[in-house]
Each structure stands twice: as C-alpha cells, then as structure tokens.
Design an enzyme around this catalytic site. Structure first.
Site, PDB file in Angstrom:
ATOM      1  N   SER A   1      28.314 -39.431 -19.064  1.00  8.19           N
ATOM      2  CA  SER A   1      29.692 -39.735 -19.441  1.00  8.19           C
ATOM      3  C   SER A   1      29.877 -39.470 -20.917  1.00  8.19           C
ATOM      4  CB  SER A   1      30.040 -41.201 -19.122  1.00  8.19           C
ATOM      5  OG  SER A   1      29.242 -42.075 -19.874  1.00  8.19           O
TER       6      SER A   1
ATOM      7  N   GLY B   1      30.700 -37.012 -22.549  1.00  6.54           N
ATOM      8  CA  GLY B   1      30.217 -35.735 -23.065  1.00  6.54           C
ATOM      9  C   GLY B   1      28.730 -35.652 -23.280  1.00  6.54           C
TER      10      GLY B   1
ATOM     11  N   GLU C   1      40.944 -36.412 -12.781  1.00  6.28           N
ATOM     12  CA  GLU C   1      41.048 -35.380 -13.812  1.00  6.28           C
ATOM     13  C   GLU C   1      41.371 -34.033 -13.159  1.00  6.28           C
ATOM     14  OE1 GLU C   1      38.089 -35.602 -17.085  1.00  6.28           O
ATOM     15  OE2 GLU C   1      37.172 -37.151 -15.824  1.00  6.28           O
TER      16      GLU C   1
ATOM     17  N   GLU D   1      37.358 -33.870 -11.758  1.00  2.51           N
ATOM     18  CA  GLU D   1      36.510 -35.033 -11.486  1.00  2.51           C
ATOM     19  C   GLU D   1      37.375 -36.237 -11.145  1.00  2.51           C
ATOM     20  OE1 GLU D   1      32.835 -33.944 -14.575  1.00  2.51           O
ATOM     21  OE2 GLU D   1      33.989 -35.779 -14.875  1.00  2.51           O
TER      22      GLU D   1
ATOM     23  N   ASP E   1      38.741 -43.516 -19.940  1.00  5.81           N
ATOM     24  CA  ASP E   1      38.889 -43.673 -21.392  1.00  5.81           C
ATOM     25  C   ASP E   1      40.197 -43.078 -21.913  1.00  5.81           C
ATOM     26  OD1 ASP E   1      38.085 -41.033 -21.008  1.00  5.81           O
ATOM     27  OD2 ASP E   1      36.266 -41.192 -22.228  1.00  5.81           O
ATOM     28  N   THR E   2      40.638 -41.948 -21.357  1.00  6.37           N
ATOM     29  CA  THR E   2      41.923 -41.376 -21.798  1.00  6.37           C
ATOM     30  C   THR E   2      43.091 -42.302 -21.479  1.00  6.37           C
ATOM     31  OG1 THR E   2      42.249 -40.152 -19.719  1.00  6.37           O
ATOM     32  CG2 THR E   2      41.057 -39.022 -21.486  1.00  6.37           C
TER      33      THR E   2
ATOM     34  N   ARG F   1      32.053 -44.046 -30.197  1.00  2.00           N
ATOM     35  CA  ARG F   1      33.456 -44.449 -30.216  1.00  2.00           C
ATOM     36  C   ARG F   1      33.514 -45.958 -30.411  1.00  2.00           C
ATOM     37  NH1 ARG F   1      35.584 -42.136 -25.334  1.00  2.00           N
ATOM     38  NH2 ARG F   1      35.004 -44.035 -24.253  1.00  2.00           N
TER      39      ARG F   1
END
Length: 394
Positions: free
Chosen positions: A160, A162, A267, A279, A286-287, A364
């Site tokens: 996850s 990236g 997604e 996906e 998160d977005t 993050r």
C-alpha cells in the site's frame, strides 16, 4: 432492529480494528460516537487509532495463530480489516465459525492482494482492466515484462501507499524494479504484478457504500499520486454524465461481487467516457480523506454506519473541496508542526495531524483540507495552507 448497549458491558458492541493508522483512527472515532467499544490492533505500539481506542493489542497480524488468539480472547462483534497485511485465511475460518468480518472475510481475502481482485474483475466479471501478468520469481518476471511490454508498472501483489512500486521504462530498469518490489511488499518478498500502461485522461476513486439502504455513491474523487502514494485529492472530479454512469455501474458490479456492508474505495481510470478498472479496497481510502470537509458524513462515518447495519439513505455533498497530504522526511520520533495559526487562517480550511509515533525515511503524517467555490480554488487554498506549514524533524 439494530441495538447498541452500554459501552464495555455484556450488552454493548465491540469492534476489533485490524490496522490502526490514520484511516483506522477516524473509523475508531466514528464507531465510538455510536457507542461501540473499540480494540485497536497493529504491529507496532502507539499507532494513531490506539491513541483514541478503549484498548490496544500489539502483534504481527500476518501470524495466523496470533490473530486467532487475539480474536478468540476479545470476542468482537465486528472484525474490521483496515490494512492488507493480515492473515486473511484465518478470517475466512473465523467467519465460518460465526464471527462477523467487514465487509466479508472473502472480500478481505480477495482484496488483500492484487491478484485476487484483478482476476475477479477481469476474468470472472469481465470488467475491462489494464493488461497484466503475475510472477513469482525473477525468470517469470522477465517473461511477464516481455509479454506486457515496456513501459510497464511493477507492484508487489500485497502493498500500500506506493511501497514496492516502480516503473520499467527501459530494459535496464528490469532488475532494479524486481528488487524494489521484493523489498517493498507488506508480507516481504514474493509474487508481483506487472501491468501494462494504458492511455487515460485521469483517474478517480469512487467511494461506494453498501448498507441496508442499498448502494450509494460519493461524488467522484480526483487525485494525484507520487511514486504510488497519494499527495492530493479533490472532489468532485469533473466527469461527463456517461462516464459517471459507467463508473457507477462498474463500482456496483465489483462491490456486489465482494458483498457485505461498508465503504469500498473503487479506483478507476477514465478515457473520454470509457472506464477501466484498477483496484478496490473494502475499507476507507486515503484519497477519501477529503470527505472530512466535503460531506455531511465522511467516508469513515459512512463505513461505521454501514458495517453496524444502520441505514445510509443519502450523502449530502457540501461543495468543491480538496486535500493535501503532508509527507515528512527524516528519522525521528520527535516531529513538530509549526506556524499552524497561519496554516488555518483562511476560511474553509482544516487539518488533521495523525499522531504517528515516528518517521523513518518518509511518512504521511498529516493532511490539510480546504473547501471553496470551485475545485481549482479549493486546491489552491489547500496548497497555500501547506506552503505556510513548518515541519521540524528533531
């Protein structure tokens, strides 16, 4: 009739969060607002959700024996996977024994790795996706790259934010990409997916809520990723009516196949009016943190209501909004966010500091939220606020 009794009594409800990051923290808060006892679990102590939950459990969630032991000890009414790195076959066993897994144990199993969900979408449901191949070793990997073609994207089947993701642009990148994928997977080295590039105009997250009320959709969320990790998101992403209709049909199809109640982050790639599946996560995305300022109920509140069996008859959208992730670089357990009085001085701005206990490399650590008359204005406002932020890694 749904009932929730007094918290931490034998008539109350208990939820076990498997994963206690910033998204899990918001789910915990929303469950607690509805009178649910929350046990926050993760592989490390003092994770964000643990800081607000009634109880914490620290263990390796990929260890099936440990996972079963904790669940049998806690006896939760709801088991809520919030990350991919879980021994999901154990959840399938426990569900058969009578435990309630959100949205279902099979959904968690299929979506914990990219292979299960990609095969479901493309091979079972016939939904259009990018070209893909899977590989378990380096020789298979080289063959997969050859079949898919260069350029292509390489990802561990379970990761996850990236981690382990890279792009092969030349033959010289092949070996490096394999190493990145082996080092970045949530469960360590292992199987990878090689995806062909596709031509698209933009990508979206379509938050899809399944509840006793049926299926409803949030406004589409546009986003920008850097190295596979979200940096910006905004809502609504401008789309044609036909593209929105196609996106909702695909989201409804894939989430119906997964089943259960809760929120799904679907997604999708958009090219003109065509929609291509990428996906899906059977949990908040998160977005979707932008929904903490854009809607009457955030994605976390929607998830909590739906999984508890409560109705979600509508989602009220307030207006154009944006989020800007705050990614901190360094190595420390002491991070200071400064100049916050300036960061939040404009109307229509907000911020969440996640409370992660440390940063190693990059992580993050917070998000800035903004709303305005237009999406562009909201994005610019969020970026102005971000530009005023001081971050010290001591």
């Amino acid at each position: 009739m749904t009932k929730i009794g007094s918290v931490m009594t034998n008539v109350g409800k208990k939820a076990l969060l498997l994963g206690s990051g910033e998204l899990g923290k918001e789910v915990a808060l929303e469950l607690m607002r509805l009178g649910v006892e929350v046990v926050a679990c993760d592989r490390y102590d003092n994770a964000p959700a643990m800081q607000v939950a009634h109880k914490r459990r620290v263990f390796n969630m990929l260890d099936g024996e440990e996972l079963r032991k904790v669940i049998e000890e806690e006896k939760p009414d709801h088991i809520i996977p919030e990350v991919e790195a879980i021994a999901t076959p154990v959840l399938v066993e426990l569900e058969k024994e009578g435990y309630n897994v959100t949205p279902t144990a099979n959904a968690a199993l299929l979506t914990m790795n990219r292979e299960g969900i990609r095969r479901l979408a493309a091979e079972t449901l016939g939904i259009k996706t990018s070209p893909y191949r899977f590989a378990s070793d380096y020789e298979e990997f080289r063959k997969a790259v050859e079949e898919v073609g260069i350029p292509c994207v390489v990802k561990p089947i379970m990761s996850s934010s990236g981690h382990g993701q890279s792009v092969i642009r030349t033959p010289e990148d092949i070996e490096k990409s394999w190493k990145i994928a082996q080092e970045g997977g949530r469960a360590g080295a292992g199987r990878v997916i090689v995806e062909g590039f596709i031509d698209f105009d933009y990508e979206i997250t379509l938050l899809t809520v399944r509840s006793v009320s049926g299926t409803v959709f949030c406004e589409p969320i546009g986003h920008i990723q850097v190295d596979g990790d979200y940096r910006y998101s905004w809502q609504p992403q401008p789309m044609s009516e036909k593209a929105i209709k196609n996106a909702r049909e695909i989201a409804a199809k894939i989430t119906e196949a997964l089943g259960g109640y809760g929120i799904f982050g679907v997604e999708l790639f958009i090219k003109d009016d065509e929609v291509i599946f990428s996906e899906v996560s059977p949990r908040p995305h998160d977005t979707g943190m932008v929904t903490m300022i854009s809607q009457d109920k955030s994605e976390f509140a929607l998830h909590a209501r739906a999984l508890l069996g409560l109705p979600v008859p509508e989602i009220r959208f307030y207006g154009p909004s944006a989020s800007r992730a705050v990614v901190v670089e360094g190595n420390s357990d002491r991070v200071v966010f400064g100049n916050l009085d300036k960061v939040l001085e404009e109307k229509g701005t907000d911020m969440r500091i996640f409370g992660k206990p440390e940063v190693k490399g990059h992580r993050r650590m917070a998000v800035i939220l903004a709303t305005d008359e237009t999406v562009d204005a909201a994005k610019e406002k969020a970026e102005r606020a971000y530009g005023k932020l001081d971050v010290e890694v001591l």
